[in-house]
Every structure is written in C-alpha cells, then in structure tokens.
Design a protein around this motif. Structure first.
Motif, mmCIF file in Angstrom:
data_model
loop_
_atom_site.group_PDB
_atom_site.id
_atom_site.type_symbol
_atom_site.label_atom_id
_atom_site.label_comp_id
_atom_site.label_asym_id
_atom_site.label_seq_id
_atom_site.Cartn_x
_atom_site.Cartn_y
_atom_site.Cartn_z
ATOM 1 N N PRO A 290 27.106 44.932 -83.150
ATOM 2 C CA PRO A 290 25.812 44.938 -83.864
ATOM 3 C C PRO A 290 25.051 43.630 -83.767
ATOM 4 N N PHE A 291 25.344 42.774 -82.758
ATOM 5 C CA PHE A 291 24.712 41.468 -82.648
ATOM 6 C C PHE A 291 23.592 41.483 -81.609
ATOM 7 N N ILE A 292 22.675 40.525 -81.759
ATOM 8 C CA ILE A 292 21.576 40.348 -80.803
ATOM 9 C C ILE A 292 21.244 38.871 -80.727
ATOM 10 N N PHE A 293 20.830 38.413 -79.548
ATOM 11 C CA PHE A 293 20.468 37.005 -79.348
ATOM 12 C C PHE A 293 19.263 36.940 -78.414
ATOM 13 N N GLU A 294 18.283 36.115 -78.773
ATOM 14 C CA GLU A 294 17.140 35.899 -77.900
ATOM 15 C C GLU A 294 16.729 34.442 -77.959
ATOM 16 N N LEU A 295 16.143 33.958 -76.858
ATOM 17 C CA LEU A 295 15.765 32.558 -76.751
ATOM 18 C C LEU A 295 14.493 32.458 -75.925
ATOM 19 N N PHE A 296 13.501 31.759 -76.471
ATOM 20 C CA PHE A 296 12.235 31.507 -75.766
ATOM 21 C C PHE A 296 12.356 30.138 -75.100
ATOM 22 N N LEU A 297 12.581 30.137 -73.792
ATOM 23 C CA LEU A 297 12.881 28.906 -73.057
ATOM 24 C C LEU A 297 11.660 27.993 -72.989
ATOM 25 N N SER A 298 11.919 26.702 -73.041
ATOM 26 C CA SER A 298 10.821 25.724 -72.995
ATOM 27 C C SER A 298 10.335 25.468 -71.575
ATOM 28 N N GLU A 299 11.176 25.716 -70.564
ATOM 29 C CA GLU A 299 10.804 25.515 -69.158
ATOM 30 C C GLU A 299 11.162 26.770 -68.370
ATOM 31 N N LYS A 300 10.628 26.856 -67.138
ATOM 32 C CA LYS A 300 10.865 28.019 -66.298
ATOM 33 C C LYS A 300 12.170 27.871 -65.517
ATOM 34 N N ILE A 301 12.784 29.029 -65.217
ATOM 35 C CA ILE A 301 14.036 29.062 -64.472
ATOM 36 C C ILE A 301 13.892 29.997 -63.272
ATOM 37 N N LYS A 302 14.871 29.916 -62.353
ATOM 38 C CA LYS A 302 14.914 30.811 -61.197
ATOM 39 C C LYS A 302 15.737 32.050 -61.571
ATOM 40 N N VAL A 303 15.065 33.159 -61.735
ATOM 41 C CA VAL A 303 15.726 34.365 -62.243
ATOM 42 C C VAL A 303 16.754 34.896 -61.240
ATOM 43 N N ASP A 304 16.465 34.798 -59.951
ATOM 44 C CA ASP A 304 17.343 35.391 -58.935
ATOM 45 C C ASP A 304 18.710 34.715 -58.875
ATOM 46 N N ASP A 305 18.805 33.446 -59.310
ATOM 47 C CA ASP A 305 20.050 32.695 -59.179
ATOM 48 C C ASP A 305 20.794 32.539 -60.505
ATOM 49 N N VAL A 306 20.384 33.269 -61.533
ATOM 50 C CA VAL A 306 21.050 33.169 -62.837
ATOM 51 C C VAL A 306 22.444 33.795 -62.760
ATOM 52 N N LYS A 307 23.430 33.165 -63.406
ATOM 53 C CA LYS A 307 24.793 33.684 -63.459
ATOM 54 C C LYS A 307 25.208 33.867 -64.919
ATOM 55 N N VAL A 308 25.872 34.993 -65.202
ATOM 56 C CA VAL A 308 26.346 35.305 -66.554
ATOM 57 C C VAL A 308 27.864 35.439 -66.500
ATOM 58 N N THR A 309 28.555 34.711 -67.394
ATOM 59 C CA THR A 309 30.014 34.737 -67.464
ATOM 60 C C THR A 309 30.435 35.151 -68.867
ATOM 61 N N TYR A 310 31.386 36.115 -68.954
ATOM 62 C CA TYR A 310 31.836 36.631 -70.242
ATOM 63 C C TYR A 310 33.212 36.066 -70.563
ATOM 64 N N GLY A 311 33.338 35.460 -71.765
ATOM 65 C CA GLY A 311 34.606 34.930 -72.230
ATOM 66 C C GLY A 311 35.206 35.800 -73.320
ATOM 67 N N SER A 312 36.236 35.284 -74.002
ATOM 68 C CA SER A 312 36.897 36.061 -75.046
ATOM 69 C C SER A 312 36.025 36.233 -76.280
ATOM 70 N N ASN A 313 35.262 35.184 -76.645
ATOM 71 C CA ASN A 313 34.379 35.279 -77.813
ATOM 72 C C ASN A 313 33.053 34.573 -77.577
ATOM 73 N N HIS A 314 32.614 34.518 -76.310
ATOM 74 C CA HIS A 314 31.342 33.859 -75.996
ATOM 75 C C HIS A 314 30.794 34.381 -74.670
ATOM 76 N N VAL A 315 29.508 34.116 -74.453
ATOM 77 C CA VAL A 315 28.824 34.439 -73.196
ATOM 78 C C VAL A 315 28.190 33.156 -72.675
ATOM 79 N N THR A 316 28.409 32.846 -71.406
ATOM 80 C CA THR A 316 27.882 31.625 -70.798
ATOM 81 C C THR A 316 26.842 31.990 -69.749
#
Length: 375
Positions: free
Chosen positions: A48-74
């Motif tokens: 039932p959780f949600i997280f959002e963030l309005f970034l202060s600078e622009k990023i390269k969307v094509d090169d983003v990497k998401v890693t899932y841990g035991s109790n966190h997301v990187t």
C-alpha cells in the motif's frame, strides 16, 4: 488511501545520482512495483505504499537503472549535464497545481518515450529483414555464377579432350568408330549442361497445410498452500466454536448481528474468536467495513501488525464507506504502524483519525488506545 514513503537517501558523482528509498516491511520486486520515470519526475508504487519525487535537474531516461533489495529500491539516475553538481535532488516550493501539471507532463512524456522506442524497434527490425533478404540474394547470385563457371570449365575440358583424341585417330578402318565416340562425348556434354541448367532454375513456391489435434490440459490445484489453508480453516472453526458461534450459526446470521458479536468478543479480550468470526463472516459479506474494522483490531491485539495494516488499508480504499468507520480504520492503521516500529507515521495517522472521529469514546477505540497508552 496509499501510504506515502518519505524515508530516502541520495548521493552523487560526476555522472550519476544514486537514490535509495526504503520500503519498510515489504520486499520490493520487478513484479510488485510499478515505476514511472521521466526527465524530471520519478514515481513508483508498491501497495500500500507510494513514492514520488520532482527532480531538480534533468536525467537521461534511457540509461536509468533500478535495483530491488530486501527492504529498499535503488535508482541509478544518469545526469543529463555530466559533471554538474546537484545542490538538491528535489524541487521545492511546488504547489498542488504545479505538481499536478508535472504529473500530467510526465505521463505524456512517458507515452511519447514508449512510442518512439516502439517506432525505433520497428525500424530496426525492418532494417534487419531487408539486410537478410539482400544477403540471400547475394548468396544466390554468387552460387549461380559459381555454377556457370563450373559448367563452362567442364565444357572447355571436354572439347580439349575431344581435340586431343582426334589427333590420335588410327587408320581409315576405325574412322566410323571414332565418329561414334565423338558423338557420344558431345551427348555427354549436353547432358551435363542440362543438369546445371536444371539446378540454376528458380525454386517453385509450395504451400502446405497443417492440422493440429486439439488437446485439453487440466490446470492443477495449488499444492504448496493447500495443507496450510486447511489447517488455518480448522483452527478458525475451533476458535469460533469456543466462543459459541459455529460456522452453521454464522452462515444463517445477519451481518449486523455478526458485527455486534465480533465487537463484544474484542471487548471481552477474546481476540482469537473475534478474528475467526470476522474473517469467516467477510467471506459472505466482503464489503462490510465494520467487520474489517473489528478484524483489524483483533489482528492488532494478537500481534499481527502487518495483517492489521493490510486489512485496514483495504477497507479504507473501499468506495461508499461511512466517514465514521473510515476514521476509526485510520486510527487502527496508525496503531498498527506504531506497533511495527514506524512511530512517526503511526502517531500522525492516529491524530488524523481521532480528529475526524465523532465517537471518540467508542469502547473499541478506547480499549485499543488504552493498551497503546496513547493520549
């Protein structure tokens, strides 16, 4: 109502920004998380959780990497301006209208990104198909030329052998035989030419149809959880019988009577029987918010905090729920969060629920808050 995650940490180097978001007691995975990332917006949901963030600078969307841990997301976020140091990761000072506009722009940008990716993929596939066809044509042409050269070489060699043989002809008495041999050689050469011509002819198209035998494969039942579920049902029926409410009584009873009976059991501190009664009754009345409230309170007293959070969250998200019961459910979820170690969020939810609750002296809540020692 989803629970907003606020606990995160970040650091950066010349090329990337590393963002780590803690998810509490739920282990995230690629299947359970929904991620939306654009050039200046990041959002993921893990019910039932949600997280959002309005970034202060622009990023390269094509090169983003998401890693899932035991109790966190990187998240590994590549900077669009490599080498530029970010003073802060989040844009501050945004009101509700600006945040809503960012969300809408992010959805449009995500849609456009998927569209461009699909078009690029389609063009790449078309290019590969075209390249393969050209390669097949080249191979076929090279094979045809090779056969043509081989055919000419065989004809030339046969003619040379014939000329040499003519020079070694015997006297007149063997001329007739030699003529017949020459004709046989010429016939052999013509036969070789016909063979090569047949090999170089284009292949004729051929169509064939295939009929498959229909088969029905029965779907097996779940094997790993069935013994555990049967044991849990047996324990629930035994707990209901101990408080004088067997399954046959519950099936014939009205929802209002079941709700009052479950409340009475909670007030008498018979939490196991109350949980069993409310859980069994919800099978027939899944949308009864009052039964979910009693079930969540019983789970909380039994020490099943995460089940209490899930039960109350599911009831809060129902449509058409009474405001009073919804407020009490918020209090119960806050108490469960408080018990699970998330004191700040739990206290905030309890205060919000008590402010909205008209019947603060309800025995169900008074009994709960007394055990929590919450004023």
């Amino acid at each position: 109502m989803p629970i907003v995650l606020k606990e995160y940490s970040w650091h950066q180097n010349t090329e990337n920004v590393l963002l780590k978001v803690k998810t509490g007691y739920i282990q995230p995975s690629a299947k359970s998380c929904t991620v939306l990332i654009t050039s200046q917006y990041l959002k993921f949901s893990l019910p039932p959780f949600i997280f959002e963030l309005f970034l202060s600078e622009k990023i390269k969307v094509d090169d983003v990497k998401v890693t899932y841990g035991s109790n966190h997301v990187t998240f590994t976020l590549p900077k669009e301006d490599t080498g530029k140091e970010w003073t802060t990761i989040e844009t501050v000072g945004l009101d509700k209208e600006k945040k809503q506009k960012w969300r809408s722009d992010a959805e449009l940008e995500q849609h456009e990104w998927h569209k461009n990716r699909d078009e690029a993929k389609q063009k790449h596939n078309e290019k590969l198909i075209k390249k393969n066809v050209e390669h097949q044509i080249e191979e076929k042409e090279a094979n045809r030329l090779r056969i043509e050269r081989l055919k000419k070489e065989i004809v030339r060699q046969a003619l040379e052998d014939t000329l040499q043989w003519k020079q070694t002809l015997p006297a007149d008495n063997q001329v007739a035989k030699s003529v017949e041999k020459i004709k046989s050689v010429e016939v052999a050469v013509e036969a070789v030419q016909e063979i090569f011509e047949e090999e170089t002819d284009p292949e004729e198209p051929f169509e064939f149809s295939v009929a498959f035998t229909p088969r029905v494969f029965p779907t097996p039942k779940r094997e790993s959880h069935k013994p555990m579920e049967d044991k849990w049902k047996l324990q629930r029926e035994e707990a209901m019988k101990l408080v004088g409410c067997g399954p046959e009584v519950v099936e014939k009873a009205e929802p209002g009577w079941l709700y009052d009976k479950a409340r009475e059991l909670v007030q008498d501190r018979k939490y196991q029987g109350a949980a069993a009664l409310a859980s069994h009754a919800l099978g027939a009345c899944p949308s009864h918010a009052g039964l979910r409230l009693v079930l969540a309170v019983a789970y909380l007293h039994l020490g099943h905090w995460y089940q209490a959070i899930e039960c109350s969250s599911r009831a809060i998200e129902q449509e058409g729920i009474e405001a009073e019961i919804k407020a009490k459910l918020i209090v119960v979820r806050g108490a469960a969060l408080l018990r699970s170690g998330r004191e700040q969020e739990g206290k905030e939810e309890i205060k919000i629920g008590l402010n909205k609750c008209k019947d603060v002296d309800d025995k169900l809540l008074a009994h709960l808050l007394k055990d929590l020692k919450f004023d």
